[in-house]
Design an enzyme around this catalytic site. Sequence first.
Site, short mmCIF file in Angstrom:
data_model
loop_
_atom_site.label_atom_id
_atom_site.label_comp_id
_atom_site.label_asym_id
_atom_site.label_seq_id
_atom_site.Cartn_x
_atom_site.Cartn_y
_atom_site.Cartn_z
N LYS A 51 15.07 7.96 -9.18
CA LYS A 51 14.56 6.89 -8.32
C LYS A 51 14.65 5.50 -8.97
O LYS A 51 14.73 4.49 -8.27
CB LYS A 51 13.12 7.18 -7.93
CG LYS A 51 12.93 8.34 -6.97
CD LYS A 51 13.31 7.95 -5.56
CE LYS A 51 12.88 9.01 -4.56
NZ LYS A 51 13.19 8.62 -3.17
N SER A 302 17.10 16.24 -10.28
CA SER A 302 16.71 14.90 -9.86
C SER A 302 15.49 14.32 -10.56
O SER A 302 15.29 13.10 -10.52
CB SER A 302 16.49 14.87 -8.34
OG SER A 302 15.49 15.78 -7.96
#
Length: 324
Positions: A51, A302
């Site tokens: 992110k 991720s």
Amino acid sequence: MISLDDVRAAARTLSGVAHRTPVLTSRTLDRRTGATVFCKAECYQRGGAFKFRGAYNRISSLSQAQRERGVGAFSSGNHAQAVALAASLLGARATIVMPEDTPKAKLEATREYGAEVVFYDRYSQDREAIGTALAGERGLTLVPPYEDDFVMAGQGTAALELIDEVGSLDTLLVPVGGGGLIAGSSTAAKGVLPDVRVLGVEPAVRDITKRSLEKGERVRVPVPQTIADGQQGDIPGAMTFEVNRRRVDDVALVTDEQILDAMTLLFERMKVVAEPSGASALAALLAGLVDVEGQRVGVVLSGGNVGIQRFCDLMRLHRSGAAG
């Protein structure tokens, strides 16, 4: 529609700021899957997840006046940390709307980066409405978790780096939440490798992307109960869906138990700590849900933002066989 050029521009913006995360391999993983597997370890990214790439790319595009007024975001955790960290690096104050049940490690990290946190109930309140109202009241610029060209392009730099390092891939597996990571990743991957197969992975109890792709329009479901808190949204993003319905080939669905299998392998065999959402793409591979025999396969891990207590609790849950 973002383009490969947008992802490459984001890569230039992030150069020297974001970590170029390692690509990990494992003979055990290759043997169990029948493929040559390359794991892009975004758990080692700044803020502990991919992110940061999108948040920094977005905030860096703002004017000085916008940064001085501050930025806002709504997030279950990883985007919150990313915006808080990126804002601090770029001289902007951050206000983050977060669920009341956000894992403690993610909440504490967000506050440590200097952000103000405003809570909401993810099961009864609309985080986007709350964040938008707050931004209007305070004059903040919202940094969406995925509904933004700069954010999607920034997330896509992870796949761009992976391909740059390992070369050609036959299949790329990417976790799907709101769709920003896979939108950027599919844009980057298919821009460089037109024949690559890009597959999303999401929890079976929250198959919004798979349903939406099959129906040809966005489908909403009730917010599900799953250990993958980063994948608990109830509808795909409008902007991300427009990208993904053109560039994503299919979506695999994994159970919590399969996610825990992947977290266990990563920890025991590869010495990597992944949060549930971060391990979901690998879970689909380990569970045999994707035919990859003899292929070169990329997997995006991720994120790794899971506190020690929750990680131990999840492992105990796994050992007891109580996960769904």
